[in-house]
Design an enzyme around this catalytic site. Structure first.
Site, short mmCIF file in Angstrom:
data_model
loop_
_atom_site.label_atom_id
_atom_site.label_comp_id
_atom_site.label_asym_id
_atom_site.label_seq_id
_atom_site.Cartn_x
_atom_site.Cartn_y
_atom_site.Cartn_z
N HIS A 51 -7.48 2.33 -2.47
CA HIS A 51 -7.08 3.53 -1.73
C HIS A 51 -5.63 3.87 -2.07
O HIS A 51 -4.73 3.05 -1.94
CB HIS A 51 -7.25 3.32 -0.23
CG HIS A 51 -7.11 4.59 0.53
ND1 HIS A 51 -8.19 5.41 0.81
CD2 HIS A 51 -6.02 5.24 1.00
CE1 HIS A 51 -7.77 6.49 1.44
NE2 HIS A 51 -6.45 6.41 1.57
N ALA A 52 -5.41 5.10 -2.53
CA ALA A 52 -4.10 5.49 -3.06
C ALA A 52 -2.99 5.37 -2.00
O ALA A 52 -3.20 5.68 -0.83
CB ALA A 52 -4.16 6.93 -3.56
N HIS A 79 -0.24 14.54 -3.97
CA HIS A 79 -0.12 14.05 -2.59
C HIS A 79 0.79 12.81 -2.56
O HIS A 79 1.73 12.73 -1.76
CB HIS A 79 -1.51 13.70 -2.03
CG HIS A 79 -1.47 13.09 -0.67
ND1 HIS A 79 -1.59 13.82 0.49
CD2 HIS A 79 -1.28 11.80 -0.26
CE1 HIS A 79 -1.48 13.02 1.54
NE2 HIS A 79 -1.30 11.78 1.11
N GLU A 80 0.51 11.86 -3.42
CA GLU A 80 1.27 10.60 -3.41
C GLU A 80 2.74 10.84 -3.78
O GLU A 80 3.64 10.27 -3.18
CB GLU A 80 0.65 9.58 -4.36
CG GLU A 80 -0.76 9.14 -3.95
CD GLU A 80 -0.84 8.66 -2.51
OE1 GLU A 80 0.15 8.12 -1.99
OE2 GLU A 80 -1.90 8.85 -1.88
N HIS A 95 5.00 11.76 -1.01
CA HIS A 95 5.57 10.63 -0.27
C HIS A 95 6.78 10.08 -1.03
O HIS A 95 7.83 9.81 -0.46
CB HIS A 95 4.56 9.50 -0.14
CG HIS A 95 3.39 9.80 0.77
ND1 HIS A 95 3.55 10.20 2.07
CD2 HIS A 95 2.05 9.72 0.57
CE1 HIS A 95 2.35 10.36 2.63
NE2 HIS A 95 1.43 10.08 1.74
N GLU A 130 2.67 13.30 5.23
CA GLU A 130 1.38 13.54 4.57
C GLU A 130 1.27 14.95 4.00
O GLU A 130 0.40 15.22 3.18
CB GLU A 130 0.22 13.30 5.55
CG GLU A 130 0.10 11.86 6.04
CD GLU A 130 -0.06 10.86 4.91
OE1 GLU A 130 -0.50 11.24 3.82
OE2 GLU A 130 0.28 9.68 5.12
N HIS A 190 -8.81 3.78 6.72
CA HIS A 190 -7.71 3.76 7.69
C HIS A 190 -8.04 3.00 8.97
O HIS A 190 -7.13 2.65 9.71
CB HIS A 190 -7.30 5.20 8.02
CG HIS A 190 -6.90 5.98 6.79
ND1 HIS A 190 -7.81 6.36 5.83
CD2 HIS A 190 -5.69 6.40 6.35
CE1 HIS A 190 -7.19 7.00 4.86
NE2 HIS A 190 -5.91 7.04 5.14
N TYR A 197 -3.02 13.31 9.22
CA TYR A 197 -3.62 14.12 8.15
C TYR A 197 -4.09 15.46 8.69
O TYR A 197 -4.07 16.47 8.00
CB TYR A 197 -4.78 13.39 7.48
CG TYR A 197 -4.38 12.07 6.87
CD1 TYR A 197 -3.62 12.01 5.71
CD2 TYR A 197 -4.75 10.86 7.46
CE1 TYR A 197 -3.25 10.80 5.15
CE2 TYR A 197 -4.38 9.65 6.91
CZ TYR A 197 -3.63 9.62 5.75
OH TYR A 197 -3.26 8.42 5.21
O1 X8Z Z 1 -5.35 8.41 2.72
C1 X8Z Z 1 -5.03 9.44 2.17
C2 X8Z Z 1 -4.02 9.41 1.02
C3 X8Z Z 1 -3.04 8.32 1.17
S1 X8Z Z 1 -1.94 8.58 2.48
C4 X8Z Z 1 -4.75 9.24 -0.27
N1 X8Z Z 1 -5.58 10.63 2.55
C5 X8Z Z 1 -6.59 10.70 3.60
C6 X8Z Z 1 -7.90 10.05 3.17
O2 X8Z Z 1 -8.07 9.74 1.99
O3 X8Z Z 1 -8.76 9.84 4.03
C7 X8Z Z 1 -5.26 11.93 2.01
C8 X8Z Z 1 -6.16 12.90 2.71
C9 X8Z Z 1 -6.81 12.16 3.86
ZN ZN Z 2 -0.64 10.14 2.11
#
Ligand code: X8Z
Ligand code: ZN
Length: 633
Positions: free
Chosen positions: A373-374, A403-404, A407, A431, A532, A542
């Site tokens: 997960h990024a 997105h990354e 940050h 975010e 998450h 988000y």
């Molecule tokens: O978790 C993330 C990023 C890292 S903060 C890749 N996002 C959420 C997800 O993947 O569920 C970005 C959008 C929503």
């Molecule tokens: Zn993020």
């Protein structure tokens, strides 16, 4: 895990709580002066100088502990082993122990008039154990640290091994799967492209089964986290999470609800149209009011980009095929991230440090488990920027790279601030930065940088583009809200463990209009199949980011002198927009978020009006298309 990381995704430490200006402890004991005949010297309370000294010490110690945690966490998430789990948990425990000691000490200064930067650091310190507040008991602390690391690592290791009679092994080659066990990236590639509902169902079931065994430990984590939250004056862990928004937790809930009400009609229109098209594509599935969760091209149905081909408004028009463009230009993993960096640099922001390119993880290692997960990091809170991402060469990951880097640029512009200010104005801001930049990745921009050969400039092409964007942004909104809706109720005890999965699906049906594709029971723990939740990363950030980013985009476009429809604006190359963004990034969490919002947008509140303006043409088109449909779910 540094807390920034969190922003990034990760971190065990907190992810960015941004500061509640109310005293966390509402009982401030003020000594009542007693009158006596002999003039006894008044008891001396702490002074401003004491507060300053205290905060200097806290800053030093947080830097040491959070950096140690960050290093251990980086190793753990890029090389999951029993040893790296242990080291990450030890580092987590050490910073928890310090916070257990220092947060109560901060209340010593509650009654004292202080300059704003000192007062704000004290306020933020009271939220610094977010998202995982530990009880002040050595055994419980060690247990909670172990649990958080275990949950994150188990998620990272999750795999599904198809049975003998499965169709999946026959599809392995087509989806680039090299092992007999399918990991999340493998299953996600299949979910994105596959159109055989039975195969999709198997992939969905297979991944969701990886969450089941997390439930018992998740329950222990909830209990200990709640205990920790209560000790520092919060009703439960959810109340602590909701306290990081410069308003009371109750006001925050209401404000989020207000934003949701603004965008709900547009979501319902999109849902209605997508459902109509899916009914045509999958007649045998007999799709009712709710869309089965395995048919939307994404494991959690959280964004619907991958069913674009089924819902494209004008299928005849030239395709905006970014993935093909990337492949044609033979862009590799680092090259894809370079494209994103180039955008930030074009508006006048600094290039990323050389160490970013040396220390980041860009590809999925073949020989070990990692958390794919990024996430984005500043490992030492001193500009040691990195990302950790299993990059695939496609449009989705190009956007994730933006997105990354959002940050990373936030970290870069606030790393000289005190530790407690090294956070976003709130976590939704963190975010929203990279996504704001990604909104400028328009068809024209893609053409200008030679990633797509032609762009059509007419209403049809605009609607195609808006539909594509809506499948990413509008489809996400209810999902972005419901995850924490679920966790807040789990943490408060309103939802009992015996109803966890039932409550999960009630929310998914009510908010997303999506239904489980097969019967679920309490032996399932479907929330555990979303990063998450076992990762302990709050999620409403988000949702906020998806609203803020359109406000930010509109403001930057104004600074850039853009006229015309908002969806056509790209700030690429515009230094005035870059300056505006930078001024906001530099604030970190040093000011309440409405002030940071004002610096960038001139507005002091969150508002979905910019989002609605951006999608106005699509909104109208959807309303026309849906005439005669029974929308809603
Ligand atoms: O978790 C993330 C990023 C890292 S903060 C890749 N996002 C959420 C997800 O993947 O569920 C970005 C959008 C929503
Ligand atoms: Zn993020």
């Amino acid at each position: 895990m540094s807390r920034p990381l969190l922003a990034s995704g990760l971190v065990l430490v907190s992810a960015c709580g941004a500061g509640d200006l109310r005293p966390v402890h509402n009982t401030v004991v003020v000594a009542t002066p007693t009158t006596t005949t002999t003039a006894a010297p008044a008891p001396k309370g702490p002074t401003e100088e004491d507060a300053k000294k205290f905060l200097v010490g806290v800053d030093k110690e947080l830097r040491r502990l959070w950096t140690a945690q960050s290093r251990a966490d980086w190793i753990n998430k890029t090389y999951i082993t029993v040893d790296s789990d242990e080291l990450a948990a030890d580092a987590q425990e050490a910073q928890m122990a310090y916070l257990n000691q220092v947060i109560p000490q901060a209340t010593r200064f509650d009654g004292l008039a202080l300059p704003e930067p000192l007062r704000r650091q004290l306020t933020l310190l009271k939220l610094a154990s977010l998202p995982t507040p530990s009880p002040n008991d050595a055994k419980k602390r060690a247990k909670l640290a172990d649990l958080t690391v275990w949950l994150g690592s188990e998620y990272g290791k999750g795999k599904y091994t198809p049975k003998e009679d499965s169709k999946l092994p026959k599809l392995a080659k087509a989806y680039g799967v090299k092992e007999s066990a399918w990991n999340l990236e493998d299953l996600s590639r299949l979910m994105a492209k596959e159109r055989d509902a039975a195969v999709l169902l198997e992939a969905w079931k297979g991944w969701h089964a990886t969450g089941h065994h997390l439930k018992a430990k998740y329950k222990e984590y909830v209990e200990l986290g709640n205990e920790g939250a209560k000790e520092i004056g919060f009703a439960d862990m959810g109340a602590l999470w909701r306290a990081g928004y410069d308003m009371t937790p109750e006001a925050f809930e209401q404000d989020t609800e207000r934003l949701y009400t603004q965008i709900k009609p547009l979501y319902e229109q999109l849902h209605c149209y997508v459902r109509k098209q899916l009914r045509k594509k999958y007649p045998a599935e007999k799709i009712g009011q709710k869309i089965p969760a395995h048919l939307l091209g994404n494991m959690w149905a959280q964004d619907w980009n991958n069913v674009y081909d089924l819902v494209e408004p004008y299928p005849g028009a030239a395709k905006l095929d970014v993935t093909a463009g990337l492949k044609k230009k033979k862009v590799d993993e680092k090259g894809l991230v370079r494209i994103a960096e180039k955008f930030f640099v074009s508006v006048g922001l600094d290039p990323l440090p050389e160490t970013f390119w040396e220390r980041s993880m860009f590809t999925q290692p073949r020989d070990r488990d990692v958390v794919c997960h990024a996430s984005a990091w500043d490992v030492n809170f001193n500009n040691d920027l990195r990302i950790k991402m299993c990059v695939e060469i496609n449009e989705e990951d190009l956007l994730t790279a933006h997105h990354e880097l959002g940050h990373n640029y936030y970290y870069h512009y606030y790393y000289k601030l005190p530790m407690l200010f090294q956070q976003g104005a709130n976590d939704g801001f963190h975010e929203g930065i990279g996504d704001t930049i990604a909104l400028s990745v328009t068809p024209k921009y893609l053409h200008d940088i030679d990633l797509v050969p032609t762009v059509q400039k007419d209403d049809k092409a605009a609607l195609d583009f808006l539909m594509k964007t809506a499948l990413g942004k509008i489809a996400f909104l209810p999902f972005g809200k419901l995850i924490d809706q679920w966790r807040w109720d789990v943490f408060s005890g309103k939802t009992k463990p015996g109803d966890w999965n039932k409550a999960w699906w009630q929310l998914r049906e009510r908010y997303q209009g999506v239904a489980a594709p097969i019967a679920r029971t309490e032996a399932d723990f479907d929330a555990g199949a979303k990063y998450h939740v076992p990762g302990g990363v709050p999620y409403v950030r988000y949702f906020l980011a998806h609203v803020y980013q359109f406000q930010f985009h509109r403001a930057l476009c104004k600074a850039a002198g853009h006229t015309g429809p908002l969806h056509e604006c790209s700030i690429y190359g515009n230094k005035d927009a870059g300056k505006k963004l930078e001024a906001m990034l530099r604030l970190g969490a040093s000011k309440p978020w409405p002030e940071a919002m004002e610096v960038l947008t001139g507005e002091k509140t969150a508002d979905a009006a910019a989002l609605l303006e951006y999608f106005a043409p699509l909104s109208k088109w959807l309303a026309d298309q849906n005439k005669g449909e029974q929308c809603g779910f």
